[in-house]
Design a protein around this motif. Structure first.
Motif, PDB file in Angstrom:
ATOM      1  N   ALA A  87       0.836  -1.201   0.000  1.00  0.00           N
ATOM      2  CA  ALA A  87       0.000   0.000   0.000  1.00  0.00           C
ATOM      3  C   ALA A  87       0.871   1.251   0.000  1.00  0.00           C
ATOM      4  CB  ALA A  87      -0.913  -0.007   1.225  1.00  0.00           C
ATOM      5  N   PRO A  88       0.389   2.345  -0.587  1.00  0.00           N
ATOM      6  CA  PRO A  88       1.203   3.568  -0.656  1.00  0.00           C
ATOM      7  C   PRO A  88       1.667   4.081   0.702  1.00  0.00           C
ATOM      8  CG  PRO A  88      -0.687   3.729  -2.118  1.00  0.00           C
ATOM      9  CD  PRO A  88      -0.887   2.483  -1.316  1.00  0.00           C
ATOM     10  N   GLY A  89       0.886   3.875   1.739  1.00  0.00           N
ATOM     11  CA  GLY A  89       1.234   4.405   3.053  1.00  0.00           C
ATOM     12  C   GLY A  89       2.340   3.676   3.774  1.00  0.00           C
ATOM     13  N   CYS A  90       2.726   2.507   3.295  1.00  0.00           N
ATOM     14  CA  CYS A  90       3.804   1.746   3.949  1.00  0.00           C
ATOM     15  C   CYS A  90       5.153   2.288   3.480  1.00  0.00           C
ATOM     16  CB  CYS A  90       3.690   0.255   3.631  1.00  0.00           C
ATOM     17  SG  CYS A  90       4.928  -0.754   4.459  1.00  0.00           S
ATOM     18  N   ARG A  91       5.897   2.900   4.376  1.00  0.00           N
ATOM     19  CA  ARG A  91       7.164   3.530   4.009  1.00  0.00           C
ATOM     20  C   ARG A  91       8.388   2.768   4.527  1.00  0.00           C
ATOM     21  NH1 ARG A  91       6.180   8.883   2.624  1.00  0.00           N
ATOM     22  NH2 ARG A  91       4.036   9.048   1.889  1.00  0.00           N
ATOM     23  N   ILE A  92       8.210   2.011   5.616  1.00  0.00           N
ATOM     24  CA  ILE A  92       9.330   1.300   6.245  1.00  0.00           C
ATOM     25  C   ILE A  92       8.871  -0.103   6.604  1.00  0.00           C
ATOM     26  CG2 ILE A  92      10.905   1.239   8.225  1.00  0.00           C
ATOM     27  CD1 ILE A  92      10.502   4.308   8.436  1.00  0.00           C
ATOM     28  N   VAL A  93       9.715  -1.103   6.347  1.00  0.00           N
ATOM     29  CA  VAL A  93       9.489  -2.463   6.845  1.00  0.00           C
ATOM     30  C   VAL A  93      10.662  -2.787   7.755  1.00  0.00           C
ATOM     31  CG1 VAL A  93       9.286  -4.901   6.272  1.00  0.00           C
ATOM     32  CG2 VAL A  93       8.152  -3.189   4.845  1.00  0.00           C
ATOM     33  N   SER A  94      10.393  -2.873   9.043  1.00  0.00           N
ATOM     34  CA  SER A  94      11.439  -3.162  10.024  1.00  0.00           C
ATOM     35  C   SER A  94      11.300  -4.600  10.510  1.00  0.00           C
ATOM     36  CB  SER A  94      11.370  -2.181  11.198  1.00  0.00           C
ATOM     37  OG  SER A  94      10.062  -2.129  11.748  1.00  0.00           O
ATOM     38  N   THR A  95      12.378  -5.132  11.084  1.00  0.00           N
ATOM     39  CA  THR A  95      12.394  -6.552  11.446  1.00  0.00           C
ATOM     40  C   THR A  95      13.126  -6.782  12.763  1.00  0.00           C
ATOM     41  OG1 THR A  95      14.464  -6.940  10.237  1.00  0.00           O
ATOM     42  CG2 THR A  95      12.425  -7.282   9.020  1.00  0.00           C
ATOM     43  N   THR A  96      12.584  -7.685  13.570  1.00  0.00           N
ATOM     44  CA  THR A  96      13.301  -8.299  14.700  1.00  0.00           C
ATOM     45  C   THR A  96      12.845  -9.748  14.781  1.00  0.00           C
ATOM     46  OG1 THR A  96      11.602  -7.423  16.217  1.00  0.00           O
ATOM     47  CG2 THR A  96      13.682  -6.236  16.129  1.00  0.00           C
ATOM     48  N   VAL A  97      13.548 -10.614  14.095  1.00  0.00           N
ATOM     49  CA  VAL A  97      13.161 -12.023  14.047  1.00  0.00           C
ATOM     50  C   VAL A  97      14.290 -12.939  14.532  1.00  0.00           C
ATOM     51  CG1 VAL A  97      11.494 -11.650  12.178  1.00  0.00           C
ATOM     52  CG2 VAL A  97      13.853 -12.241  11.613  1.00  0.00           C
ATOM     53  N   THR A  98      15.365 -12.380  15.070  1.00  0.00           N
ATOM     54  CA  THR A  98      16.601 -13.071  15.437  1.00  0.00           C
ATOM     55  C   THR A  98      17.276 -13.602  14.170  1.00  0.00           C
ATOM     56  OG1 THR A  98      15.800 -15.336  15.814  1.00  0.00           O
ATOM     57  CG2 THR A  98      15.606 -13.755  17.644  1.00  0.00           C
ATOM     58  N   GLU A  99      18.557 -13.863  14.242  1.00  0.00           N
ATOM     59  CA  GLU A  99      19.304 -14.271  13.053  1.00  0.00           C
ATOM     60  C   GLU A  99      18.717 -15.525  12.407  1.00  0.00           C
ATOM     61  OE1 GLU A  99      23.844 -15.526  11.658  1.00  0.00           O
ATOM     62  OE2 GLU A  99      23.500 -14.600  13.602  1.00  0.00           O
ATOM     63  N   LYS A 100      18.306 -16.494  13.233  1.00  0.00           N
ATOM     64  CA  LYS A 100      17.826 -17.752  12.662  1.00  0.00           C
ATOM     65  C   LYS A 100      16.473 -17.608  11.979  1.00  0.00           C
ATOM     66  CE  LYS A 100      16.078 -19.237  17.212  1.00  0.00           C
ATOM     67  NZ  LYS A 100      16.279 -20.198  18.305  1.00  0.00           N
ATOM     68  N   GLY A 101      15.794 -16.478  12.170  1.00  0.00           N
ATOM     69  CA  GLY A 101      14.496 -16.290  11.540  1.00  0.00           C
ATOM     70  C   GLY A 101      14.557 -15.850  10.095  1.00  0.00           C
ATOM     71  N   TYR A 102      15.704 -15.346   9.653  1.00  0.00           N
ATOM     72  CA  TYR A 102      15.801 -14.804   8.294  1.00  0.00           C
ATOM     73  C   TYR A 102      16.039 -15.881   7.239  1.00  0.00           C
ATOM     74  CZ  TYR A 102      16.183 -10.131  10.354  1.00  0.00           C
ATOM     75  OH  TYR A 102      15.941  -8.966  11.029  1.00  0.00           O
TER      76      TYR A 102
END
Length: 458
Positions: A87-102
């Protein structure tokens, strides 16, 4: 949008965003995504995203955080996330999933054997993993003529922004082709960050204290320490909240600050976790209350400090602040929690400064002791013979390697664990560092952890 909406995200990025809005206004809010279950969504959504954040200092203080718009979880996650992320309003996607989550490789690129990555490679249009969601979200935005969002990794990874960029680009190259991969590499910002805030798991006491301090029942309450630090590379082409008004530090290069935290805080944390857990210390504050262990923690910080580049901070004062934080009895941070995922943590926390110390002919003892502590922990039984899970992504590999090797042979334990692929650097697997580590491991196995700690501090 924030992927991985656990306690740390609520104590850190959501709190900074709430503070930024309070200080400077703006229409920023966070769409949380829970990738591991529906519990967070089930407690936050009925409360309109609001929750109590308790800061446990000498006197606990509480504030209500209101920066959360919604939390996505459960069935239909992929479609709902992709609709919001594109959607146009989403400007940032941030993450905290720990290293093994990526599902990323330290050498660069994505790990095709990671379950989430493997599944999304087969079905890239309906992803459920972090790399797949970011990749498909960016693909949809480019297709719709929208500017890309910024990808903001907030996990403790070395050069976390560039590392995540390499993984996303590799994933896209495999699923969408080289043209989109090259465009993401060229046009999408992946700022590096350094985050720091001790956030233990919420307990029944957390919820009870939230009710007492805030005056109402709160099933989503989170507790944390008063200290908080966020250093961010300032590269946000599509805008961002005024996080600096909430205390964030924007710098052109995060690497020196990242190295400072990894080696001084995280390195000493890992060392005290293994030594503390194996000597019967449940919490970090218990470790610091032990004069001998306290001395070893300070020794480790001093050694780590000597390997650091120049930063615009007083490192001696930083070390003192770390010891104060570790000693805080109001924060129930368990040693066994810090001991998790050792094979992913030790390379940058312990081995990297050890390599530098080895090259300059400095004192290897603090890093050898920390490494021996992990190797003793990897055996899976304490001095009383009680077993415990390693909670490490390579646990099965470690157990298989150690099968049939007795504790009466510290040299065999060391050589076996040193031979685990892509773990201990070769210069540390032999020579002086190997000898120093094996000698300490021998003391731990023959004398017991308590006496080995006492001998180390002499």
């Amino acid at each position: 949008m924030h992927l991985g909406f656990g306690a740390f995200a609520r104590a850190h990025i959501a709190a900074y965003t709430d503070g930024a809005i309070a200080a400077a206004g703006g229409d920023w809010r966070i769409m949380g995504v829970s990738l591991r279950g529906e519990d967070v969504a089930n407690v936050l959504n009925p409360q309109d995203g609001r929750y109590t954040l308790i800061e446990r200092g000498e006197k606990p203080e509480a504030r209500v955080i209101a920066s959360i718009a919604d939390v996505i979880a459960g069935s239909g996650l992929s479609g709902r996330v992709l609709a919001a992320i594109s959607a146009p309003g989403c400007r940032i996607v941030s993450t905290t999933v720990t290293e093994k989550g990526y599902g990323l490789l330290r050498s660069g690129g994505c790990d095709v054997s990671h379950p989430a990555v493997a599944a999304d490679l087969l079905n890239p249009s309906s992803p459920r993993g972090v790399l797949g969601l970011i990749a498909q979200g960016l693909a949809l935005r480019f297709t719709n003529g929208l500017a890309p969002f910024v990808v903001l990794c907030c996990d403790n990874l070395p050069e976390n922004g560039p590392l995540l960029r390499a993984a996303v680009v590799d994933f896209v190259r495999r699923t969408h082709g080289p043209a989109l991969a090259d465009r993401i590499a060229a046009e999408v910002s992946f700022p590096a960050t350094m985050v720091d805030r001790i956030t233990p798991a919420s307990t029944a006491r957390t919820l009870a204290d939230a009710a007492a301090l805030a005056g109402y029942e709160d099933r989503a309450a989170v507790e944390t320490e008063p200290f908080s630090q966020w250093v961010i590379e300032d590269n946000f082409p599509s805008g961002r909240p005024s996080w600096e008004n909430a205390g964030a530090l924007f710098v052109p290069d995060v690497a020196p600050y990242e190295k400072m935290k990894l080696r001084m805080l995280n390195g000493s944390h890992s060392m005290l976790a293994y030594a503390g857990f194996l000597s019967g210390k449940t919490y970090v504050c218990d470790v610091m209350a032990d004069a001998t262990l306290n001395r070893l923690v300070r020794r480790h910080m001093t050694a780590a400090r000597s390997t650091l580049p120049t930063v615009a901070m007083d490192l001696e004062a930083y070390a003192a602040s770390l010891c104060t934080r570790f000693s805080n009895p109001a924060i129930a941070h368990e040693t066994r929690q810090i001991a998790m995922d050792g094979t992913q943590k030790l390379p940058q926390r312990i081995f990297a400064p050890a390599l530098e110390m080895l090259a300059r002919g400095g004192d290897l003892a603090p890093f050898a002791f920390a490494t021996a502590g992990w190797m003793r922990y990897a055996l899976g039984r304490d001095d009383e013979g009680r077993s415990y899970p390693l909670n490490d992504p390579r646990e099965a590999e470690i157990q298989a390697a150690l099968a049939g090797i007795g504790t009466e042979s510290p040299a065999a334990v060391f050589s076996t664990l040193a031979a685990i692929p892509d773990f201990l650097p070769q210069p540390l697997a032999k020579g002086e560092f190997a000898d120093e580590t094996t000698r300490r491991l021998e003391r731990m196995l023959s004398l017991g952890m308590a006496k080995a700690i006492a001998a180390e501090a002499e």
